[in-house]
Scaffold this active site. Structure first.
Site, PDB file in Angstrom:
ATOM      1  N   SER A 167      44.224 -15.588  10.032  1.00  0.00           N
ATOM      2  CA  SER A 167      44.802 -15.830  11.253  1.00  0.00           C
ATOM      3  C   SER A 167      45.431 -17.166  11.272  1.00  0.00           C
ATOM      4  O   SER A 167      46.314 -17.334  12.467  1.00  0.00           O
ATOM      5  CB  SER A 167      43.865 -15.335  12.144  1.00  0.00           C
ATOM      6  OG  SER A 167      42.948 -16.372  12.149  1.00  0.00           O
ATOM      7  N   CYS A 207      39.394 -14.346   5.640  1.00  0.00           N
ATOM      8  CA  CYS A 207      39.239 -14.420   7.070  1.00  0.00           C
ATOM      9  C   CYS A 207      37.964 -13.220   6.933  1.00  0.00           C
ATOM     10  O   CYS A 207      38.344 -12.105   6.516  1.00  0.00           O
ATOM     11  CB  CYS A 207      40.501 -13.895   7.750  1.00  0.00           C
ATOM     12  SG  CYS A 207      40.240 -13.480   9.417  1.00  0.00           S
ATOM     13  N   GLU A 246      42.422 -24.964  15.675  1.00  0.00           N
ATOM     14  CA  GLU A 246      43.594 -24.686  15.553  1.00  0.00           C
ATOM     15  C   GLU A 246      44.342 -26.041  16.529  1.00  0.00           C
ATOM     16  O   GLU A 246      45.626 -26.245  16.244  1.00  0.00           O
ATOM     17  CB  GLU A 246      44.034 -23.311  16.016  1.00  0.00           C
ATOM     18  CG  GLU A 246      43.641 -22.280  15.145  1.00  0.00           C
ATOM     19  CD  GLU A 246      44.374 -22.260  13.824  1.00  0.00           C
ATOM     20  OE1 GLU A 246      45.769 -22.364  13.857  1.00  0.00           O
ATOM     21  OE2 GLU A 246      44.015 -21.908  12.680  1.00  0.00           O
TER      22      GLU A 246
HETATM   23  N1  DGL Z   1      39.107 -17.590  10.114  1.00  0.00           N
HETATM   24  C1  DGL Z   1      38.973 -16.404  10.528  1.00  0.00           C
HETATM   25  C2  DGL Z   1      37.777 -15.714  10.211  1.00  0.00           C
HETATM   26  O1  DGL Z   1      37.171 -16.002   9.149  1.00  0.00           O
HETATM   27  C3  DGL Z   1      39.456 -15.814  11.869  1.00  0.00           C
HETATM   28  C4  DGL Z   1      39.290 -16.704  13.148  1.00  0.00           C
HETATM   29  C5  DGL Z   1      40.168 -16.181  14.256  1.00  0.00           C
HETATM   30  O2  DGL Z   1      41.298 -15.789  14.168  1.00  0.00           O
HETATM   31  O3  DGL Z   1      39.453 -15.847  15.322  1.00  0.00           O
HETATM   32  O4  DGL Z   1      37.089 -15.059  10.979  1.00  0.00           O
END
Ligand code: DGL
Length: 265
Positions: A10, A72, A151
């Protein structure tokens, strides 16, 4: 035409997985897609996560990747089965909260799994804990709000500390906690702040991240399919749906070079 390894997150969290991939498979070419415009996914409903990740994978397929690494936890736990169903014949590797690694590492049997709201509430993580850690004292907590701070590009130690205080409060009373497993690929980007948070409270914890395990799995699959390259073929590119100023410096902190392009799909 050469075929890259595609990576999806994301946002920028997947760079913590790319770092391990790059170390283990330095000759491969990487195409990374960060859907920063729609980040955080972890605050969204399952249906939204499914639909956003389908669109993102559809875009990545134009590069004819030999594998798509879902870097992710939120996409993996909420929608990888849906992606496998939709894109039959495409090879996917995901990342899930490293419960098994935490079980191996903890000495006291008391540990924290910190993930996004969607992952923490979802069935996947619950059954992972039930299957592999039912005799352990597991604090499965959400780090809701952390991804947004990361972010934003300006990681402010004080704000991170305030948020951790809130999110980890349930576990902080437990003296025996000795391990924290990251169930979100963004969280290793604030490893320093998380360790400092515990240090300040007189605690040394083991910090578990799944990057190496994921990279080894990708290597195994590509070796099995005889798809590993023996020389560099292309340029690494990071595509983002929302370009931010901090991107270049963040990438160079990781020690790799990537072209950055903004994309709409
Ligand atoms: N980096 C992601 C994960 O491992 C998602 C972060 C998000 O967009 O909330 O869950």
């Amino acid at each position: 035409m050469f075929r890259p390894i595609a990576i999806l997150d994301s946002g920028l969290g997947g760079l913590t997985i790319l770092k391990s991939l790059y170390k283990i498979l330095p000759l491969e070419t990487y195409v990374y897609l960060a859907d920063q415009k729609n980040c955080p996914y972890g605050e969204r409903k399952k249906e939204e996560i499914e639909s956003l990740s389908q669109k993102a994978c559809q875009y990545l397929l134009k590069f004819k990747p030999k594998i798509i690494v879902i870097a992710c936890n939120t996409i993996t736990t909420e929608s990888i089965s849906d992606l496998r169903e939709k894109f039959k014949g495409v090879s996917f590797v995901g990342v899930v909260p490293p419960v098994k690694l935490a079980v191996k590492k903890t000495k006291t049997g008391h540990f924290i799994i910190l993930s996004t709201k969607a992952t923490q509430k979802g069935d996947y993580l619950k059954s992972l804990i039930k299957d592999y850690a039912s005799s352990f004292r597991v604090y499965s907590l959400s780090g809701s709000g952390l991804v947004k701070l990361i972010e934003s590009g300006q990681i402010k130690d004080k704000e991170i500390e305030k948020l951790l205080e809130k999110r980890l409060s349930k576990a902080l009373k437990d003296e025996k906690i000795d391990t924290l497993a990251t169930g979100c690929t963004h969280y290793p980007l604030v490893k320093k702040q998380i360790l400092a948070f515990f240090n300040k409270r007189g605690k040394q914890i083991s910090f578990i991240e799944p990057g190496t395990a994921v990279a080894n799995q990708v290597k195994r699959i590509l070796a099995q399919k005889k798809l590993l390259v023996s020389k560099k073929q292309g340029k690494n590119i990071l595509y983002t749906t929302l370009k931010r100023n901090n991107l270049r410096s963040l990438i160079s902190n990781f020690g790799f070079k990537m072209m950055i392009k903004e994309v709409k799909y």
